[in-house]
Design an enzyme around this catalytic site. Structure first.
Site, PDB file in Angstrom:
ATOM      1  N   ARG A  46       0.685  -0.985  -0.055  1.00 59.41           N
ATOM      2  CA  ARG A  46      -0.034   0.159  -0.068  1.00 59.41           C
ATOM      3  C   ARG A  46       0.883   1.259  -0.172  1.00 59.41           C
ATOM      4  O   ARG A  46       0.369   2.200  -0.651  1.00 59.41           O
ATOM      5  CB  ARG A  46      -0.851   0.160   1.278  1.00 59.41           C
ATOM      6  N   TYR A  98     -16.391  17.144 -16.157  1.00 56.81           N
ATOM      7  CA  TYR A  98     -16.838  15.627 -16.196  1.00 56.81           C
ATOM      8  C   TYR A  98     -17.646  15.424 -14.951  1.00 56.81           C
ATOM      9  O   TYR A  98     -17.866  15.699 -14.029  1.00 56.81           O
ATOM     10  CB  TYR A  98     -15.593  14.836 -15.935  1.00 56.81           C
ATOM     11  N   ASP A 170      -6.900  18.661 -15.030  1.00 60.96           N
ATOM     12  CA  ASP A 170      -7.368  17.470 -15.580  1.00 60.96           C
ATOM     13  C   ASP A 170      -6.821  17.398 -16.839  1.00 60.96           C
ATOM     14  O   ASP A 170      -7.449  18.209 -17.739  1.00 60.96           O
ATOM     15  CB  ASP A 170      -8.880  17.017 -15.256  1.00 60.96           C
ATOM     16  N   LYS A 195      -7.996   6.132 -19.696  1.00 63.03           N
ATOM     17  CA  LYS A 195      -8.171   6.617 -21.118  1.00 63.03           C
ATOM     18  C   LYS A 195      -7.067   6.466 -21.935  1.00 63.03           C
ATOM     19  O   LYS A 195      -6.430   5.491 -22.056  1.00 63.03           O
ATOM     20  CB  LYS A 195      -8.805   7.994 -20.886  1.00 63.03           C
TER      21      LYS A 195
END
Length: 379
Positions: A46, A98, A170, A195
């Site tokens: 982690r 978005y 972004d 993406k």
């Protein structure tokens, strides 16, 4: 290194034990220690995993940042940024956002006393009248999803300068191949790595890149403490995708321009929204801050009817009717019913996300086949 070299070699090293050219997938949750607290740099996955570390080093390299971080999704990356803030802080965000980001801002973090203001960034100078002493974050998408609005990154950075305000961008639609916000002064770059970075529609992932090491360490602590990490196999897939990023996005851009020009000349089409067209109101800004114009194209119908958009989307065959974007295959989407359904209808209408709006993610197929498919769908 130049960019085409960076995507392959930036921040990367051959695996030390075997000389493996590709980083192995380290499927381990924990690491042996020589003595309590004495280890090789890895304790628990982690906190750090060698496969994820290789991806994070690559992310920092291609965005020219100090620290990269990889998350289980783009929204997990955004969640990490918002956890830098305290109750009472204000966020100024671009209005064409978005749908998942808007949903997170309004339905999750508003209840923790964060205030969100959504504004048009058409004139960045007007931000000076909107921000207050409680504003701690400016959140930008450029180009925006789905209306392809552009934000002048340098102008926003200038407004925020000296005011203890972070500027986050972004960069999902543009990718670092076309646009590097940190070079323009931004503090944080975010990607839905699902993406274009992954590029093959086979992984869900998110990414952050911090401009400086101190901010990177703060974000890493939140990543570690909140646990929204990317697993090693998914890290490997994104890292593999990045190696062909330049080649793919160049082809996406070429095909995007061909499709946009075709749509602009079609008698059934009203408006085509693509930053590379001279008809785009921010065409000059696009030329100044982007290397090329990408593969995202939106358009509306002259009829203005939702039924025409739905009929069109049901008839495409090379394009696939599906959510998401940025994969090698072309996708078609109806924002009002799909990706932006979580935005209230009155807000969509105010922004211009009409019921006849179609968003295309133009892939890397032969442009002639894509245009033939669109022509068939219009008939």
């Amino acid at each position: 290194m130049n960019f085409n070299t960076k995507v392959i070699h930036g921040g990367q090293h051959h695996e030390s034990a075997t000389g493996s050219v590709n980083v192995p997938v380290f499927l381990t949750s924990t690491f042996a220690q020589k003595s309590p607290g004495v280890h090789s740099g890895y304790e628990y996955s982690r906190a750090a995993n060698p496969t994820r570390q290789a991806l994070e080093d690559s992310l920092a390299s291609i965005e020219n940042g100090a620290r990269g971080l990889a998350f289980g999704s783009g929204l997990a990356a955004i969640d990490c940024v918002l956890k830098l803030l305290n109750p009472g802080d204000e966020v100024v965000a671009v209005d064409d956002l978005y749908g998942g980001t808007y949903r997170m801002f309004t339905r999750l973090f508003e209840k923790y006393q964060l205030k969100f203001t959504f504004v048009s960034f058409d004139d960045a100078a007007k931000l000076a009248d909107i921000i207050t002493d409680k504003t701690k974050l400016i959140w930008i998408e450029t180009p925006t999803n789905p209306l392809m609005k552009l934000v002048d990154i340098k102008a926003v950075v200038e407004v925020a300068k000296g005011k203890d305000i972070l500027v986050a961008v972004d960069n999902t639609f543009a990718t670092p191949y076309l646009q590097r916000p940190i070079d323009m002064g931004a503090d944080i770059v975010m990607h839905s790595a699902t993406k274009y970075l992954g590029g093959h529609s086979d992984v869900i992932a998110g990414a952050l890149v911090a401009k400086d090491a101190e901010l990177g360490e703060k974000l890493h602590f939140i990543q570690f403490a909140s646990g929204g990490i990317l697993g090693p196999h998914d890290s490997y897939l994104v890292l593999r995708g990045i190696k062909t990023l330049a080649l793919r996005v160049q082809r996406h851009s070429e095909n995007g321009m061909a499709v946009a020009k075709y749509l602009e000349s079609h008698p059934a089409v009203d408006k085509v929204i693509y930053p590379g067209l001279e008809s785009h109101p921010q065409y000059e800004l696009a030329k100044s801050q982007m290397k090329d114009f990408g593969g995202m194209v939106s358009f509306t119908f002259k009829s203005g009817k939702k039924e025409d958009a739905i009929k069109f989307l049901e008839k495409v065959r090379v394009f696939t009717l599906a959510e998401s974007l940025g994969g090698v295959e072309s996708l078609a989407n109806h924002p009002a019913l799909m990706t932006h359904a979580s935005i209230p209808s009155e807000k969509r209408a105010e922004l211009g996300i009409t019921d006849d709006l179609v968003r295309l993610s133009v892939g890397i197929e032969d442009a002639e086949d894509l245009i033939a498919d669109l022509e068939r769908a219009f008939s």
